[in-house]
Design a protein around this motif. Structure first.
Motif, mmCIF file in Angstrom:
data_model
loop_
_atom_site.group_PDB
_atom_site.id
_atom_site.type_symbol
_atom_site.label_atom_id
_atom_site.label_comp_id
_atom_site.label_asym_id
_atom_site.label_seq_id
_atom_site.Cartn_x
_atom_site.Cartn_y
_atom_site.Cartn_z
ATOM 1 N N ARG A 143 0.997 7.729 7.807
ATOM 2 C CA ARG A 143 1.753 7.553 6.635
ATOM 3 C C ARG A 143 1.525 8.591 5.390
ATOM 4 O O ARG A 143 0.533 9.094 5.436
ATOM 5 C CB ARG A 143 1.621 5.973 5.772
ATOM 6 N N GLN A 144 2.419 8.549 4.417
ATOM 7 C CA GLN A 144 2.148 9.640 3.437
ATOM 8 C C GLN A 144 1.639 9.203 1.970
ATOM 9 O O GLN A 144 0.747 10.045 1.242
ATOM 10 C CB GLN A 144 3.399 10.554 3.219
ATOM 11 N N ALA A 145 2.248 8.208 1.296
ATOM 12 C CA ALA A 145 2.169 7.661 0.029
ATOM 13 C C ALA A 145 0.529 7.280 -0.156
ATOM 14 O O ALA A 145 -0.236 6.642 0.530
ATOM 15 C CB ALA A 145 2.999 6.723 -0.206
ATOM 16 N N VAL A 220 2.517 3.338 2.625
ATOM 17 C CA VAL A 220 1.349 3.580 2.039
ATOM 18 C C VAL A 220 0.229 3.999 2.914
ATOM 19 O O VAL A 220 -0.258 3.083 3.704
ATOM 20 C CB VAL A 220 0.837 2.390 0.910
ATOM 21 N N ALA A 221 -0.533 4.935 2.715
ATOM 22 C CA ALA A 221 -1.614 5.298 3.386
ATOM 23 C C ALA A 221 -2.875 4.781 3.040
ATOM 24 O O ALA A 221 -3.832 4.321 3.910
ATOM 25 C CB ALA A 221 -1.530 7.083 3.735
ATOM 26 N N ALA A 222 -3.006 5.180 1.628
ATOM 27 C CA ALA A 222 -4.038 4.779 1.231
ATOM 28 C C ALA A 222 -4.164 4.203 -0.290
ATOM 29 O O ALA A 222 -3.218 4.577 -1.051
ATOM 30 C CB ALA A 222 -5.198 5.955 1.013
ATOM 31 N N ILE A 223 -4.889 3.282 -0.813
ATOM 32 C CA ILE A 223 -5.050 2.861 -2.038
ATOM 33 C C ILE A 223 -6.554 3.310 -2.512
ATOM 34 O O ILE A 223 -7.563 2.929 -1.763
ATOM 35 C CB ILE A 223 -5.083 1.362 -2.285
ATOM 36 N N ILE A 224 -6.590 4.121 -3.507
ATOM 37 C CA ILE A 224 -7.774 4.656 -4.058
ATOM 38 C C ILE A 224 -8.235 4.127 -5.463
ATOM 39 O O ILE A 224 -7.640 4.252 -6.372
ATOM 40 C CB ILE A 224 -7.934 6.297 -4.063
ATOM 41 N N ILE A 225 -9.544 3.620 -5.353
ATOM 42 C CA ILE A 225 -10.019 3.257 -6.789
ATOM 43 C C ILE A 225 -11.518 3.151 -6.960
ATOM 44 O O ILE A 225 -12.237 3.223 -5.987
ATOM 45 C CB ILE A 225 -9.635 1.637 -6.914
ATOM 46 N N GLU A 226 -11.688 3.563 -8.285
ATOM 47 C CA GLU A 226 -13.068 3.511 -8.468
ATOM 48 C C GLU A 226 -13.426 1.932 -8.692
ATOM 49 O O GLU A 226 -12.882 1.404 -9.666
ATOM 50 C CB GLU A 226 -13.423 4.382 -9.643
ATOM 51 N N PRO A 227 -14.581 1.615 -8.333
ATOM 52 C CA PRO A 227 -14.916 0.066 -8.398
ATOM 53 C C PRO A 227 -15.443 0.033 -9.998
ATOM 54 O O PRO A 227 -15.229 -1.187 -10.390
ATOM 55 C CB PRO A 227 -16.116 -0.216 -7.455
ATOM 56 N N VAL A 228 -15.921 0.915 -10.399
ATOM 57 C CA VAL A 228 -16.043 1.187 -12.110
ATOM 58 C C VAL A 228 -15.304 2.223 -12.524
ATOM 59 O O VAL A 228 -16.044 3.225 -11.834
ATOM 60 C CB VAL A 228 -17.707 0.950 -12.431
#
Length: 443
Positions: A143-145, A220-228
């Motif tokens: 996937r790409q998004a 959606v390929a990935a969801i990216i987040i900083e935990p803080v």
């Protein structure tokens, strides 16, 4: 290596004459786009002190932006890196491999959350790690998004600028950016319209709704987040937010990526910040604190995902440099030996108590937040929640003049952030807090 006395000392104004001379040389030779928080030129650094070329000793509440958690010249880092330096500096792991790279990957598999089979790939910088996490997620999911969050920061390359929320100074004038990047709300408790207690549930529901409607979960390929969230203002997503987003990712075959570049390696009082709510990411990106000040970064994750890219699809000339790998093993050894998670928790205890006393006296302190030795205060205009970047800048300047290095951050430029080395002495920590208190009284 001579240890620097762990005490603040001012022998000149800040910056001193030698620093000013070097600054004049710098202006002639270094590109103007590379800024500096404080034009004081370092000569030595150790523990919680940076000594400049004029002989001033500054208390370090920045750690080179959360890098020198074990100190700027930790014994095990220096010993291991020096030994490796004498053996060989480089072969390129993609040409002739070496044990240090493998050993760092083994340590990462042990330390990162989750007991599933894990593999790692090593790179040079946090931005490179994030880029490669996206490559791995796209290769695995076909996937790409990519979904990111308000107030998030992920780097300065073209793709990571696209992932980053803040325009100035990171993105302004540098587009066009990589496509297929989508931004959704984060649970920013202090600024959540219905109050911090509702932020976790409401923000996660909003974010998931936007992903489903505007992108389609199946794209959606990935969801990216900083935990803080670091650069965005040391925002701790309200409780419940990260687990809800992580579960949504798992339920929909989306790779959940925790960007622990600033928050990892004991910084928040746990090896990784996502452990706070028992979130186990599919991929975790690390850099900054990993190698005691040498350039190293990693993507660590589920073995089947890490193996998705074809052979030769990941890499880089210097990725996992042998000297940097030796330094990382020294840094991890130090973190374990000195129990730096416990040290980070103690730093939080001391700082939050002192900051709470400041907040009771000055109503421009809107919020105190963060965990471990990743603590921040958000400054607002009296009696409102309107951001107060002017006071933030003035306070930072007042601290610098007294020999305390502090950093600012935040989407609105109104957050003072504190990232002391985890090895800082408690006397220095309290002296730094005294300086901050005095700065408030003056400003």
């Amino acid at each position: 290596m001579s240890a620097i006395p762990q005490e603040r000392r001012l022998v000149t104004a800040i910056p001193g004459p030698k620093s000013q001379e070097l600054q004049a040389r710098r202006l002639g030779a270094v590109a103007g786009g590379v800024g500096s928080v404080l034009p004081v030129f370092a000569a030595r650094a150790n523990g919680g002190i940076i000594e400049d070329v004029d002989g001033n000793r500054l208390i370090d509440f920045g750690s080179g932006i959360a890098v020198t958690s074990v100190g700027s010249s930790a014994e095990a880092v220096v010993r291991r890196a020096s030994a490796q330096l004498a053996e060989f500096t480089h072969t390129c792991f993609m040409v002739t491999p070496y044990e240090g790279y493998v050993e760092v990957c083994e340590r990462l598999a042990e330390l990162t959350p989750g007991d599933h089979a894990k593999k790692s790939a090593l790179f040079n910088s946090g931005a490179e790690a994030v880029e490669n996490a996206v490559k791995i997620a796209r290769a695995y999911t076909k996937r790409q998004a990519v979904v990111v969050f308000d107030h998030g920061y992920h780097g300065r390359t073209n793709l990571t600028m696209a992932l980053t929320a803040k325009n100035m100074p990171y993105k302004n004038g540098f587009g066009p950016f990589a496509p297929e990047i989508y931004r959704v709300p984060v649970a920013y408790g202090y600024r959540w319209p219905t109050g911090a207690e509702n932020a976790g549930a409401e923000a996660s529901a909003q974010a998931i709704d936007m992903i489903v409607k505007q992108i389609g979960a199946e794209n959606v390929a990935a969801i990216i987040i900083e935990p803080v969230l670091g650069e965005g203002g040391f925002i701790e997503p309200a409780k419940g937010f990260l687990p809800a987003i992580s579960k949504f990712a798992t339920d929909n075959g989306i790779v959940f990526v925790a960007d622990e570049i600033q928050s990892g390696f004991c910084r928040t009082g746990q090896w990784f910040a996502c452990e706070d709510e028992n979130v186990v990411p599919d991929l975790i990106t690390t850099a900054k604190g990993i190698a005691g000040g040498l350039p190293l970064a990693a993507v660590t994750g589920r073995a089947k995902m890490m193996d998705a890219p074809h052979s030769g699809g990941l890499g880089g000339t210097y990725g996992g440099n042998p000297v940097a790998c030796a330094a990382a093993l020294g840094a991890i050894e130090t973190m374990k030996e000195l129990d730096l998670n416990a040290k980070a928790k103690r730093i939080e205890e001391v700082m939050k108590a002192r900051l709470t006393a400041i907040q009771e006296k000055y109503d421009i302190v809107g919020d105190i937040r963060g965990r471990g030795a990743m603590i921040a205060i958000e400054l607002v205009k009296s009696g409102t929640k309107d951001p107060n970047p002017e006071a933030t800048g003035a306070l930072a300047k007042a601290c610098h003049a007294e020999g305390l290095l502090v950093l600012t951050c935040g989407t609105y430029g109104n957050v003072l952030r504190f990232l002391p080395p985890l090895v800082i002495g408690e006397d220095l920590l309290n002296e730094g807090m005294d300086i901050i208190e005095a700065a408030f009284a003056r400003v």
